[in-house]
Structures are given as structure tokens and as C-alpha cells.
Scaffold this motif. Sequence first.
Motif, PDB file in Angstrom:
ATOM      1  N   LYS A 265     -41.815   4.855   6.232  1.00  0.00           N
ATOM      2  CA  LYS A 265     -40.913   4.359   5.182  1.00  0.00           C
ATOM      3  C   LYS A 265     -39.587   5.117   5.218  1.00  0.00           C
ATOM      4  N   ARG A 266     -39.643   6.418   5.275  1.00  0.00           N
ATOM      5  CA  ARG A 266     -38.403   7.179   5.195  1.00  0.00           C
ATOM      6  C   ARG A 266     -37.583   7.061   6.472  1.00  0.00           C
TER       7      ARG A 266
ATOM      8  N   ASN B 262     -33.054  -4.203   4.069  1.00  0.00           N
ATOM      9  CA  ASN B 262     -32.589  -3.074   4.852  1.00  0.00           C
ATOM     10  C   ASN B 262     -32.584  -3.347   6.347  1.00  0.00           C
TER      11      ASN B 262
ATOM     12  N   LYS C   2     -26.559   6.104   1.167  1.00  0.00           N
ATOM     13  CA  LYS C   2     -27.013   4.706   1.104  1.00  0.00           C
ATOM     14  C   LYS C   2     -26.406   3.996  -0.091  1.00  0.00           C
TER      15      LYS C   2
ATOM     16  N   ARG D 216     -29.303  15.344   3.991  1.00  0.00           N
ATOM     17  CA  ARG D 216     -30.463  14.441   3.973  1.00  0.00           C
ATOM     18  C   ARG D 216     -31.725  15.266   4.094  1.00  0.00           C
TER      19      ARG D 216
ATOM     20  N   ALA E 203     -33.475   1.880  13.701  1.00  0.00           N
ATOM     21  CA  ALA E 203     -33.845   2.764  12.612  1.00  0.00           C
ATOM     22  C   ALA E 203     -33.518   4.204  12.984  1.00  0.00           C
TER      23      ALA E 203
ATOM     24  N   THR F  31     -37.559   4.481   8.717  1.00  0.00           N
ATOM     25  CA  THR F  31     -36.990   3.151   8.926  1.00  0.00           C
ATOM     26  C   THR F  31     -36.311   2.604   7.679  1.00  0.00           C
ATOM     27  N   THR F  32     -36.559   3.182   6.540  1.00  0.00           N
ATOM     28  CA  THR F  32     -36.129   2.734   5.202  1.00  0.00           C
ATOM     29  C   THR F  32     -36.787   1.423   4.776  1.00  0.00           C
ATOM     30  N   THR F  33     -37.873   1.068   5.422  1.00  0.00           N
ATOM     31  CA  THR F  33     -38.545  -0.148   4.999  1.00  0.00           C
ATOM     32  C   THR F  33     -39.112   0.034   3.598  1.00  0.00           C
TER      33      THR F  33
ATOM     34  N   MET G 136     -37.432   0.387   0.897  1.00  0.00           N
ATOM     35  CA  MET G 136     -36.610   1.205   0.012  1.00  0.00           C
ATOM     36  C   MET G 136     -35.454   0.426  -0.597  1.00  0.00           C
TER      37      MET G 136
ATOM     38  N   LYS H  91     -27.576  -3.558   6.333  1.00  0.00           N
ATOM     39  CA  LYS H  91     -27.091  -2.824   7.501  1.00  0.00           C
ATOM     40  C   LYS H  91     -26.314  -3.724   8.454  1.00  0.00           C
TER      41      LYS H  91
END
Lengths: 967, 416, 90
Positions: free
Chosen positions: A518-519, A496, B289, B182, A124, A521-523, A525, A54
Motif C-alpha cells: 500500500k505505501r 492513484n 501528495k 517521507r 510506483a 504503490t499508494t494503492t 490511499m 498521477k
Amino acid sequence: MASRRLPQPAGTWIDRSHPLSFTFNGRRLSGFRGDTLASALLANGVRLVGRSFKLHRPRGVWSCGVEEPSALVDIGQGARRTPNVRTTLLPLAEGLAAESVNCWPGVGFDVGALTGACAALLPAGFYYKTFKWPSWHWFEPAIRRMAGLGRAPTAPDADHYEEVAADTDVLVIGAGVAGLAAAAAAAGAGARTLLLASGAQVGGALSWGADPEVAALAASARQVGVRIQLRTSAFGIYDHNLVCAAESVSAEGAADLPGCVLRERLWKIRARAVITATGALERPLLFPDNDRPGVMLASAAHKYAQAFGVACGRRAVIAANCDDAYRLAAALAAAGVEILAVVDRREGAAPIAGAAGLRVLTGATLTAVHGARSVRGCTVAPLGGGRGERLHCDLILNAGGCAPAVHLHSQAGGKLRWVAESAMFVPDGAAPGLTSVGACAGVLAHAPAVSHAAEVGEALARGGVPPQAPVGGAGRSDAITRVPGVRGKQFVDLQNDVLAEDVALAARENYRSVEHLKRYTTTGMGTDQGKTSNINALILMGEYTGQAPAQVGTTRFRPPFAPVTLGTIVGRRVGALYRPLKRLPAHDWHAAQGALFETFGDWCRPAAYPRTGETLDAAAQREAATVRKCAGLFDGSPLGKLEVYGPDAARFLDLMYVGTLSTLRIGQARYGVLLNENGTLVDDGIVARLSEQRFWVNTSTAGFERTAAAFEEWLQCEYVDFKVLITPVTSRWANVTVAGPRAWEWLAKLGFEAALTPGAMPHMSLRDSVWEGHPLRVLRASFSGELGYEVNLPADHAAALLARLWAQARELGATLYGIEALQVMRVEKGYIHIGTDTDGTTLPGDVGLARGVERKAGPFVGRRSLLRAAARDPGRLHLVGLVPLDGQTLLPVGGQIAPNPPPTLTEGHVTSSYLSPELGVPVALAMLKGGSQRTGEEVRVHHLGTIIAARVTQLPFVDPSGARVHG
Amino acid sequence: MKYSALALLRGALSAHRNWVPAWRSPEPKPTYDVVIVGGGGHGLAAAYYLAKNHGVRNVALLERGWIGGGNTGRNTTIVRSNYLFPESARLYDFALKCYEGLSRELNFNIMLSQRGIVMLAHSRHDLDSMARWANAMRMNGIDAQILTRDEVAARAPLLDMSPDARFPVLGGFTQRRAGTARHDAVAWGYARAADALGVDIIQNCEVSGFLSGAGGRVVGVETSRGRIRAERIGIAAAGHSSVLAKLAGFRLPVVSYALQAMVTEPLKPALDTVVSSPGTGAYVSQSDKGEMVIGAGLDLFPSYAQRGSFAVLQGVIAATLALFPSFSRLRLLRQWAGIVDVVHDSSPIIGPTPVPGLYINCGWGTGGFKAIPAGGWTLAHVLATGRNHELAEPFQLERFITGRLIDEAAAAGIAH
Amino acid sequence: MMQLKCPWCGLRDESEFVCGGTTHLIRPDLSVTDATWGEYLFFRDNPRGVHLERWRHAYGCGQWFNVARHTVTHEVLSVYAMTDPPPAHS
């Protein structure tokens, strides 16, 4: 150069007598055989390897294994281009060409770093809060270009893949000391034992330093017959203990690879018992700017030093949160890395043996890291606040504690429990079919790990219950390591760019469950799948919401443990082997006659036999016209054929079909239609009686397997007392069809017997016969509407019969004809094709078969559904004929029939349409609402904005009396 | 609190401490006017539309786990309305039209990307089927366009266009308004908007029974967080519809199957549209993404496991590589499965159940995500008024008795 | 990928089999009401738990047999003949 090659004896895995050259972003560098790309880059002092997803922050090598989030590259070109390769796993090969990802124009100067400057605007989930006006489309292209990592290849894969199945008694995943001990014990107890090592060596961490214990364990394992499979990484556990693994076979990225190599191999392993010895990962500490090139996992630096002979820096500071940090410090110091300090955040941590000679600060942490592209120093301060001290290090090692690799255990359905003292999850007992040993079971001390593993191996080999794991030996680690009250980004997920403050934001906005975290923040992933970040993320969420880590819980573990190449999963099911096409027995003969082959369902069949310069449509017209005028030869071999035999065969067929087959005389044939229980048409075909108890059943080509399966299901599951045997014989019998007014003449030329003459053999009859010693079943039937003979003979002799017939064709003026011509003729006759003129809603009454239903006395599949009101709706669609009013315009298949322009309800659609060579005008079949009452009406056919006027006609278009077929 | 670029700027200046919870976590009250069971997209949308369209705000939405955690969080994010029959066309296109304005309406960017969907024809029979399909859509007033082979190649350059491919591309058709959204954002957007209108979203609340009153009428639910009374209850719990029906004492024409999906590692943009191949059963798109998102047909036996068979996964990927041979060196990053309600005609069930006061929205099979606004709208309508919305009228339980099925198997695009 | 124990061929991979759905369905005769017929055709228990279902060894011996399988864990509790009565699993 901060990082550099160390002299021997460091580097037990590399072979200094075999130098290799490679390029990185175009720069020529060199390393040794045994290096990974990461170790070679480090040996060359390369710190800057990539940019984060990012924020495009400069990044370097962080780890020494599969958990690498930052040092990814694209390698190769064209058909060998592979994106997103982890430099930490890629063995160095001669001529390897690697490029950084996600940076432009280059990793050194990356325009994308501008986003890093706006990081405050990009917390995020920022994209959920904006980009709504004017619409997402305005922003999406730019965001998509900023996103993604490597570049996809644009050419089909040059290499191929294989799949192998293995069956064993005991499978051990992981060849560290625990895995070796378990495997040796299992094999020693008499079990067939397979041991998977993900790397090129066995021994795990002990092999880095060429520990003699490793060699001894490996030798004893081999001696008792353990089968060791190297470079094979288990990635998933599936139902009933199927373990899937990927084996790396050929040298990735080498410049001198031949044209097509076996790149990877998929292993599908069934074992009676599975033991996982997958070790443990490191859980890093959080501190500001903990992502800079030069910040690395401590165990990684240790491995680089010992196994690869690479010092990751000259002067290191170790951020510590576990006892193991001191052992690492001593080992690195011995390897030639100066340890400026061990900064241990644990309050009151007593100095450990091995700490002698080290400067140790306890209750302290890093509060700043200096140097954006390469660590130049850091500031350390006491946790409670206080003056910071600047240390001039060029390497920061992160020893945050232990994270047992519980992934496979969890995939198998095993539970986890949190060991608060060591801040780690361990397996809570065994998983169904799978037992953990060694570090992944939470057994961190060497001797207990080895002895427990051996006990487990032996117990499972004997089919007994394995003993519980003696969890312990990890010592004390703090769970929360975030540094409060300091400036700077504390990274949780490096790839990420997920920060501790992003987790706080998620908590603040009520995305508190671990899955929402998780979804949102995309941590976790990224390509590293959160291996070094998931636990810190949930610990942080726990901190912000006042929950213990065990209460927050983990997200669900699913395969794959590490990303797996798509080609490997598929193996050889590519190209022609993906849903292989079925071929006619006489395929080569047809090809030699100039057949234009097309795919019809799963069959490769001649659509027509065009002459030079002739289009498919023109060929079909010529062929159909010739059949009607003279005769034609067609290969109908794919038509489904079943033999139905037994005392209850007739009764059974009556239950299956709409019509009555039990009244067929021997040698007589009848057209039959099959419904499903819902009353809709699913198949049709001609049924003939061979003898009192034996029937010859034709199905459609496409419906054969479905129909045969349906018959079997009825017999075996419902009519279980019926004495009926069904034998599929489609591929046993070829079908050579001769049709046209001169059809018999043609067969007679070849000596077909007199019993088959049209006079002796009525339409819709079947005769056994012989031709040149080959048994025949000759069916007089017709899909073309002309005199027709379907000659069924053993498939091996199809080509011979075709050739012999074809040799007489010129004299007769006859032709070969393909599927297209057959379609033309059957539409002229108004014969339906199931799946073309019918769909999942068509009932027999819709296509003119209502009388058959009424006439039948007994039950049959689907009958009850035909009694529902919906079946008798006057608004149902009926099969009709259509001709264009102008006598010229071909009505388009799929054209919708409606009086008004759209938007409007429609009354039906065109299902089949051809120019009729017999009539010289286009004809079509259509399904039309209430069509049986609308003969003569004018309708409008809509097709992609054009409208064609047509008239509803009776069927058939050609030879309504059927004289040609009966003659 | 309104989301906007300005709010982001304010956030940047305040270390993002300005943000407030997207939805509350209230304790459940003992009584509500309406209870919705199931906190996925359809349930959340129904709660929102109950408040927004009908002014019914005394609503509880009960979710046994975390909202959006079922199929809404597991699909391949595709939105489209390319259906064959007019009843379906109207329902799905209504949903697509709602999607088109949803980000603004909910003040939450659902990242609707109308990048189009291209359906591939691999044989002349396929071309004919697609003509029927495209024409049917156009007659229903929905955008559809036939594409030539070259036009398909231009839309998706990485497709295998060679004439001797096992599944050669002969042409196709497209709905340009189709695309992706999304999935999490749809759930969260509806949740936040519903909560703002006063709906109580109760997570970690599993319904274990229905309470019966006079005449067999439903009067409430028994849950893991206590008893909650309501005179009108709607079920929107895909995958578990039969489980809830059983608690209420009736059966459904539904069988639950696993539907798998997967993503690859993220890449720079390489695929700008959704590609679907009914012939092979595979469909692919690229997320914002950068991950390739791949889906296909059902697993082949009833399951509530939310995981699929490896053999089916192999088949899905093989189909994908048949279309995109250059994807072979990409890596599978994540795979998962949802539990889908499969009904015989691949069309939903929205309306009353045999239990008075209890309504259901189920049976969406593999195609529920694209229909979330329509499913929510029509469930809200019948809960608020007691009468079916006209869009939902053809989709009643009775059709399985009368035989008036709406067989969208072909249009649903996924092999059943 | 599951394994099933075909009564004739032994333990084989799931990909050799085709699942035929719920078993022990009693086919009503023509005289039943539309509602009863519809129940038989379409309405199912669809249990989240032990499911009695039929499988065919399609890429093997072609025989049908019954299976009691848990729809959450996919554990196979028993395999029994088509004509056997349902087993006493819960």
C-alpha cells in the motif's frame, strides 16, 4: 451522445416535474430533482469528468456511490467552496456550479496529460529512485503542483455544524432489505431501535426499481416504532461501541442558500447492540485500459438506469466474473441498453437463466479498450490466447464479483475469512458488540438474508446470542482477473493510477507485506480509500508471491469508512466556543472604563486602561507610577481560591506546601509555594487561616485547576484517612485589590470598618468583614510592594464595589491598573511569577526559597527530590536582578546570558523585564548560573544577534526594607 | 544496484524488470555479533551505522511485523531541531544535519523538504517564550528567526490572522532548515543500505525472551523464528520498550500512550511550511501528495491499542480549525495512532540497561522521527564500542535517579 | 471513546474523566535511597495487558476511583474504590 436520459417509468428517484439547472466547467446543463450530479451529467451525455491523480488520464463516472474514484469535482465559491466532491453522492441542486479537478487549463485539454505520456518513467515509487541530485527541493514544487486533486477554499467556512448524542438499544446501520428486516424485528421484540440510511431512501438496491417489498418492509418497520434516520452515514466505530455518523442536512451547493446554514450533523450513538447491514461493493475485473470513460461498474449502470432513468451507453459489453452479471444484463436490456455480449472470463460457466437472448462468451476477456476519452469499442479474446474480436460498444460494464462491505465489522475488531469460491472476504463470526447481516455478512441470497437479519434483530433485542450468518449466494468468481501477456495498462487503483505491473514491481522489490504494498504503490490511499481496489491489489500480490489472498491479508481498517468533513467532527467547538474564554464578573464595567483586554491563559483580562493615544507600555508605566505614588484599583478575581476545611486541614496543608501553615494564627496569612514530587515549583499563593479548621488558600490564576486537582488526588488517593474537604470558590468570590500609600484612605471613604486599618490589621493578615451588607474577606497582602488590600466579596457585587471605589478615585488621584502595571511593580520587587520566571526545572532553592525548606521540619510534597545531588548542584541557575550597564536599554525577555558569542554554552536567560517607573531605568529578572554568588558582576545578554551589557544586582530593586508594604 | 534517473530509464525500457529487491529476506542465522530488536527508523539506522561507521556487519535486525510498521510509519513526518537545552539541541541538530545528506548517502530519495517550521505566538507571553527559544537555539549554533505577525501571515496565508481570533497570531519564530521527510522512505532507505552492507533484516520475527549467561549478561534472544545468540543486543522498539524490558527483567521510566495523527483528502498546494501552535497543541503541514497532515497531543491514558479516542480527535481538529478556519470544509481521509514512550522530561534514553550487554534506545515520546539518524548513530556507537557516544551521554537511565532531567516539555511542542 | 462507570454517577463518556496513571503506588518516606525514590517517581510496569490505574471524574463529581483496564482492547474489567485492594485479574 453515448449516455442519455431514459423515458419513464425509468428513474424512480427523480422528479421530472422539478427541473434544475446547474453548470459544469461553466457549461449550463439541466437535470431533475432527485438526480445526483453524476446522473445529471450522464443524462446530458457528459463522459469526461476529470483526470486521474498521477497520469492525468481522462476519466468519467465509474460508479454510483461512495466508492467513486474518478468523477470528483470542486463546487461552490469562497466560503462555500468544497473540494473533491463525489459527483455520485452529491444531490443536484438549483444553481450548482461544479468544476473538474486536477486539470489545467481544462478537463478536455489538460497539460498534465504530458505526464501520462511519460508513464513508463513513472512506475510506483519512482520518486524514491531519483530526484536526489542536486536535491529534492529542485523538483518538489513541480511535483506538488501536479499532485493533489481539488483546490482548498481560502475563506472561513460560511456554514455551521452540530453534534447530537443518541442512546438506543439496537442500532442498525444500513437500510437495505436486511437492515429493515433486522430493525423491524428488534423493535418488534421491544427494543428501542434506530436505523441509519446513508441516502435519502430506504430499501437499498431494491428501492431502485420501486420494489413493493421495500415499501412494505419500511412501513412495518415504522409501525413497530423503528426510528429511521435518513442521509446519515456511519463512518466509525470507536471504543466501547461508540458509533459516529455524519448526517447531511442542507442542500449542498445550491445557489440560493441563506448566509449560514446547518450543513451537517455529527451523531454519536451508543447502543447496547449494533447491527451492520452495509451491503456489498462490486469488485471490478482487470483488463487493459479498464479506466477509460465509459468503463463502469455494472451495478452502477443498473442503478443509473432504474433509479435515475439514465442509460450509461447505447451498446454495452459486460465483462463478467459472477452470476449476477446476467441478471444485470437482462435488467439493462429491459431498460433500453443494447447488450452486445457478456464476456465471462470464468471457464466452463454454464449459461444462467436470464442469459437467454444474450450473446455469451465464456473463458474470454477483454484484451483492449478503444477510445481514450470515451469508449468506442473493445477487443475480446479467449483467455488462453487466440484471435481477438472487435466489438463496437460504447459502454463496458465491469461485473467482477462481490466485495462485502466489512469495514465497520473490522473497525470493531472483527476477523475476516476468505471465501475462495466467490473470491471475497466475509466476517468470521461477529465482532465484539457488532453483528453483520445481509450482503456485508456474505449472505447474498435474498430470502436467507432477510430471515437471518430478522433473527439477529430479535436475538439482540432480547439480549441473546445472534445466529451465525448463512454465508452464500454469491456464486463463483475467479480471484485473479488480470489478463496476462497483453499490452496496455491494467488499473488496480484508478485514482492513484496504480497498475497491475506496479504490484508486480512491489513484489519484485520485496515490498511484499500488504502494508508495504500500500505505501510503496499508494494503492488504496486515494479518496475512495481503496473500496474497489484493495482486494484486487492483495489478490495480485498473492499471485506474484505465490500466496493465497487470505495469507496476504488486508491492511488495517480504520475510521472513517468514508471521508468526513472536518467541520462536522468539530461541531460547535469553533470560534468563541473553542476553548471559551473566562471573563471577569465585572467585565462590562472594565470595558466601559476603556480596558485593553488581552488573553492571559484562559482569562480575558485588562492588560491596562490606556488613555486616548497611549500605548500599552506607556499606560502600564503611568498606572504603576500612580499606584506607588498614590493608589490603584485592580481586579484580581481570577486568582485561584480554595476553602480547605476539616480537623486535618492544617496537617494536610503542611504536607502540600514547602512552608508551615499549621502554625498560622487565626487571621494570619503566609506566602506558600507548592512543588510537585519531582521538587519543581508548580504554584504559589497566599494561605490564610480563617479558623482553627478552616483555611483560605489562594493559588495562581493559571495554576488553580491543577492545584485543586492535585490536592484532591493527595487526599483521595494517598492521605485517605484525613478529614479534609476542599471547595473551589474562585468564581464565587471576586477580588477587588486596592494598593498604594493611600489605599486605606480610599477604602475608608467607602465606610470600610476600622478593624481593617493598617494599624489594626498587619500585613499578611485576613479579616472577615461586611460592606453594605455584603460579606467580605479582606486580605492585607501585596504583589505590588505597596500597602495592599485584596477585598474578596461575592462576585455578583464586584462591579458595584469597583464603581463606588472608582467614583472616589479622582479626588485621591488614584488610577485603575491592569496586569501589565502589576507585572512592572512585581518585577521591581523581585517577586517571581510561576511559569514566567520558573519553568519545569526550577527548584525552590533556585529562587531564594531554600531557607523555607531548611526551616521546615516535616515532610512535604517534593521534599525527597530536593535531597538528590542534582538539587544541590552549584551550577544551578539562580534568580537574580539585572540592569543594563547603559541604564537605558531594555533587556529583552528570553535573552541568553553568555560571556562568548555563539555557538557556546549559556549561563542563563532573562525571564522578566520592564522599564521601572520608580527608578527610571530598565530592570530585569533573570536565571543565572551560580547567580547568588555573582552580585555586581557584569554579564552579556545575547538577543537575536545583538549583545547588551548588564550588571547582576540584588533584589528587590525598590523598597528593599519593605517599609511600604508593612506601613 | 544504484538508484538513479538512468536506472529509471532502463526500467522504462525493460518493463521495469531490471529492479532487484530493496532488501533480502534471509533466514536468521543462529549467531550474530549484534542483534537489534525493533525494525523502525532507529533500529534500521543503528544497523546501518554499525556496518558503515564501525565495520560491524554480522548484525541481525529483528522486526516482529514489517519494517517501518510502528511509529516510523505513523508519524507526521516533521523534522526539526528547535530544542531548548544544549544537550538536546546538539542531538537533534546532529540528526537534522544527517537528514540533509541522507538521500545521497543512502541512494534513496527520502524527500527531505526543508520548507521551514513556523511556531506561532498567540500572546505576549508566547512571544517571550519564543524569544527564549530562538535565542537558545542561536546560542547553540542552530538557525532560528523571530517572525513578525506579517511575516507569519506571508508564510501561511490561510492562517486566521484576525485580531479577535480566539488564538490570535501575534508573531512567531521559524527554523528554516526544519521541514518534512517521507517517513517510509527513511525506513526503506536505511533498510536497503544496511542490507547492502550485509545486515540481515529479519521480519515477522518477534522476540519472546532474552537468554542469560554468566553474570546475568545477555547472550541472545528467543524469537518466533528460533533462538538467536549475540553478545550485544540493542532495543529500539518505541511503544513496546517496557514490554521488552520486562522480558529482560528490568523496568523503564516509560508509559506508553497513543498519539494520533490524520490526513485530509489531497489538494493542490495551499500550505508551504509546517505550522505549529504550542498554545493550541495542533500542528499542520501539507504532504507532497497534497494531503493536509495534522497532529497534536497525546491521548490521555496509557494504551497499546494504536488507535485513539474520538474525543481527542475532535479536540485536535478543533484546534486546527481555530488556526485554519478555511479547512472546515476539507474532509478527513485517514486517521491512525502510534504508541509512544512517554518519559517525564520528554527526552530520550540511549545507553546501557541494567542487564550487561543489553542496550536501549527509547523514550522519544512524540518526537522520535526527527531524531532517527542521531538515535541510530548513538545506539550503533554504544553497541560497537561499549561506551556512550558523547551526544548520548546526558540521556542515560541514571538521570531518573540523580534528578538531572533535561526537561524539554516546552520544546517538544506537544502537551504532555 | 470509552465509557467509564463512575461509582457515584454511573456510566459516563471518557471525556468527563482524567486518567491519573498507575494506582497502588506506595509512597516511600524521606529515608529511602535516591534509587528507590526514583523508582517510585518514574519507573513503571507499563503493562501491555491489564493495567490498574486511577481515574478522576473531573467534569462530574470530582471523585477518584480505581479501574482495571486492558491497555490493548481498552476493555474495562472492573471499577473499584481507591481504598480497595487490587482485584485478581491476570
